[in-house]
Design a protein around this motif. Structure first.
Motif, PDB file in Angstrom:
ATOM      1  N   GLY A   1      14.146  32.884   6.787  1.00 34.37           N
ATOM      2  CA  GLY A   1      15.174  32.504   7.599  1.00 34.37           C
ATOM      3  C   GLY A   1      16.942  31.585   6.609  1.00 34.37           C
ATOM      4  N   PRO A   2      17.397  31.293   7.312  1.00 36.57           N
ATOM      5  CA  PRO A   2      18.467  31.113   5.932  1.00 36.57           C
ATOM      6  C   PRO A   2      18.417  29.122   6.122  1.00 36.57           C
ATOM      7  N   ASP A   3      17.574  28.885   7.250  1.00 37.62           N
ATOM      8  CA  ASP A   3      17.169  27.593   7.385  1.00 37.62           C
ATOM      9  C   ASP A   3      16.453  26.552   7.543  1.00 37.62           C
TER      10      ASP A   3
ATOM     11  N   ARG B   1      23.885  15.565   4.471  1.00 32.21           N
ATOM     12  CA  ARG B   1      24.415  17.149   5.007  1.00 32.21           C
ATOM     13  C   ARG B   1      25.587  17.372   4.690  1.00 32.21           C
ATOM     14  N   ARG B   2      26.129  15.930   5.342  1.00 31.43           N
ATOM     15  CA  ARG B   2      27.898  16.387   5.438  1.00 31.43           C
ATOM     16  C   ARG B   2      28.045  15.617   4.720  1.00 31.43           C
ATOM     17  N   ARG B   3      27.670  14.560   4.042  1.00 24.81           N
ATOM     18  CA  ARG B   3      28.378  14.019   2.286  1.00 24.81           C
ATOM     19  C   ARG B   3      28.116  14.866   1.264  1.00 24.81           C
TER      20      ARG B   3
ATOM     21  N   GLN C   1      36.239  27.657  -6.518  1.00 25.00           N
ATOM     22  CA  GLN C   1      35.852  28.326  -6.104  1.00 25.00           C
ATOM     23  C   GLN C   1      35.701  29.593  -4.936  1.00 25.00           C
ATOM     24  N   THR C   2      35.874  30.251  -4.544  1.00 23.61           N
ATOM     25  CA  THR C   2      36.143  31.043  -3.580  1.00 23.61           C
ATOM     26  C   THR C   2      34.553  31.268  -3.355  1.00 23.61           C
ATOM     27  N   GLU C   3      33.513  31.475  -4.023  1.00 22.29           N
ATOM     28  CA  GLU C   3      32.007  31.542  -4.682  1.00 22.29           C
ATOM     29  C   GLU C   3      31.537  30.138  -3.331  1.00 22.29           C
ATOM     30  N   GLU C   4      32.050  28.538  -4.517  1.00 23.01           N
ATOM     31  CA  GLU C   4      31.804  27.493  -3.841  1.00 23.01           C
ATOM     32  C   GLU C   4      32.158  27.245  -2.536  1.00 23.01           C
ATOM     33  N   LEU C   5      33.254  27.782  -1.283  1.00 23.86           N
ATOM     34  CA  LEU C   5      34.111  28.435  -0.328  1.00 23.86           C
ATOM     35  C   LEU C   5      32.874  28.484   0.780  1.00 23.86           C
ATOM     36  N   ARG C   6      31.984  30.264  -0.027  1.00 24.82           N
ATOM     37  CA  ARG C   6      31.884  30.516   1.352  1.00 24.82           C
ATOM     38  C   ARG C   6      30.121  29.697   1.320  1.00 24.82           C
ATOM     39  N   VAL C   7      29.431  29.586   0.129  1.00 29.98           N
ATOM     40  CA  VAL C   7      28.043  29.032   0.402  1.00 29.98           C
ATOM     41  C   VAL C   7      28.197  27.204   0.997  1.00 29.98           C
ATOM     42  N   ALA C   8      29.504  26.969   0.898  1.00 31.37           N
ATOM     43  CA  ALA C   8      29.825  26.222   1.817  1.00 31.37           C
ATOM     44  C   ALA C   8      30.098  26.493   3.511  1.00 31.37           C
ATOM     45  N   LEU C   9      30.201  27.397   3.724  1.00 36.04           N
ATOM     46  CA  LEU C   9      30.976  27.369   4.936  1.00 36.04           C
ATOM     47  C   LEU C   9      29.455  28.565   5.634  1.00 36.04           C
TER      48      LEU C   9
ATOM     49  N   GLN D   1      26.792  27.371   5.235  1.00 35.92           N
ATOM     50  CA  GLN D   1      25.855  26.441   4.941  1.00 35.92           C
ATOM     51  C   GLN D   1      26.746  25.224   6.158  1.00 35.92           C
ATOM     52  N   TYR D   2      27.516  25.617   6.855  1.00 33.14           N
ATOM     53  CA  TYR D   2      27.387  24.479   8.380  1.00 33.14           C
ATOM     54  C   TYR D   2      27.002  25.154   8.968  1.00 33.14           C
ATOM     55  N   ARG D   3      27.953  26.647   9.023  1.00 28.76           N
ATOM     56  CA  ARG D   3      27.239  28.050  10.151  1.00 28.76           C
ATOM     57  C   ARG D   3      25.677  27.749  10.380  1.00 28.76           C
ATOM     58  N   GLU D   4      24.726  27.416   9.103  1.00 25.29           N
ATOM     59  CA  GLU D   4      23.930  27.533   9.937  1.00 25.29           C
ATOM     60  C   GLU D   4      22.961  26.336  10.507  1.00 25.29           C
ATOM     61  N   ILE D   5      23.768  25.184   9.660  1.00 25.96           N
ATOM     62  CA  ILE D   5      23.056  23.839  10.664  1.00 25.96           C
ATOM     63  C   ILE D   5      24.210  23.557  11.616  1.00 25.96           C
ATOM     64  N   THR D   6      25.391  24.413  11.710  1.00 28.48           N
ATOM     65  CA  THR D   6      25.726  24.362  12.947  1.00 28.48           C
ATOM     66  C   THR D   6      24.961  24.657  14.653  1.00 28.48           C
ATOM     67  N   GLU D   7      24.356  25.967  13.994  1.00 26.37           N
ATOM     68  CA  GLU D   7      23.365  26.936  14.444  1.00 26.37           C
ATOM     69  C   GLU D   7      22.414  26.224  14.965  1.00 26.37           C
ATOM     70  N   ARG D   8      22.022  25.705  14.422  1.00 22.34           N
ATOM     71  CA  ARG D   8      20.392  24.688  14.465  1.00 22.34           C
ATOM     72  C   ARG D   8      20.568  24.017  15.710  1.00 22.34           C
ATOM     73  N   LEU D   9      22.198  23.007  14.992  1.00 24.89           N
ATOM     74  CA  LEU D   9      22.614  21.981  16.328  1.00 24.89           C
ATOM     75  C   LEU D   9      22.102  22.891  17.223  1.00 24.89           C
ATOM     76  N   LEU D  10      23.538  23.861  17.918  1.00 23.68           N
ATOM     77  CA  LEU D  10      23.139  24.109  19.387  1.00 23.68           C
ATOM     78  C   LEU D  10      22.018  24.382  19.855  1.00 23.68           C
ATOM     79  N   HIS D  11      21.564  25.468  18.844  1.00 24.69           N
ATOM     80  CA  HIS D  11      20.148  26.298  19.349  1.00 24.69           C
ATOM     81  C   HIS D  11      19.325  24.986  20.334  1.00 24.69           C
ATOM     82  N   LEU D  12      19.205  23.236  19.151  1.00 29.58           N
ATOM     83  CA  LEU D  12      18.478  21.960  19.750  1.00 29.58           C
ATOM     84  C   LEU D  12      18.426  21.842  20.662  1.00 29.58           C
TER      85      LEU D  12
END
Length: 140
Positions: A39-41, A97-99, A113-121, A123-134
């Motif tokens: 998994g990505p996380d 992580r947020r910093r 670059q769009t790719e850098e923004l996509r990677v950042a998004l 990573q935000y999604r992965e971490i936020t989903e983990r927190l929501l699951h927790l």
């Protein structure tokens, strides 16, 4: 003839809801470079609390549980201290992580670059989903 439980069909228990996380991508979808099949996380360094710290904190909590009968107040005080240490480490990790994430996209010029923004998004999604699951109640 006695009734033997081995031959009686038993209803299958329902799957607990906690294991049914909503998927944001297909299980068979190609993985992005750098992500593991776990998994990505589960990428290196993605622990919210380092394994070494967990290895120190878990026995402290177990010790508190084990000593409750002999000294309830001391056991609860130690459990409180462990909880505080876990919360502090968790918060520190998320703040860092947020910093790092913000730096990856905010400190660049407006032509990020769009790719850098996509990677950042992602990573935000992965971490936020983990927190929501927790944050879901136990057993859900």
């Amino acid at each position: 003839m006695s009734h033997n439980g081995e031959h009686t069909p038993r209803p299958r228990p329902a799957t607990p809801r906690a294991t049914q996380m909503p998927r944001t991508e297909s299980a068979h979808a190609p993985r992005e470079p750098g992500t593991s099949t776990a998994g990505p996380d589960r990428t290196p360094g993605s622990d919210l609390i380092a394994q070494g710290e967990r290895d120190k904190l878990a026995p402290r909590l177990q010790q508190a549980l084990d000593t409750f009968v002999d000294n309830p107040r001391q056991a609860v005080e130690e459990a409180d201290a462990v909880f505080g240490d876990v919360a502090t480490q968790f918060t520190d990790t998320l703040t860092e992580r947020r910093r790092v994430l913000r730096t990856s996209w905010q400190d660049q010029d407006t032509d990020t670059q769009t790719e850098e923004l996509r990677v950042a998004l992602r990573q935000y999604r992965e971490i936020t989903e983990r927190l929501l699951h927790l944050s879901a109640p136990a057993g859900r």
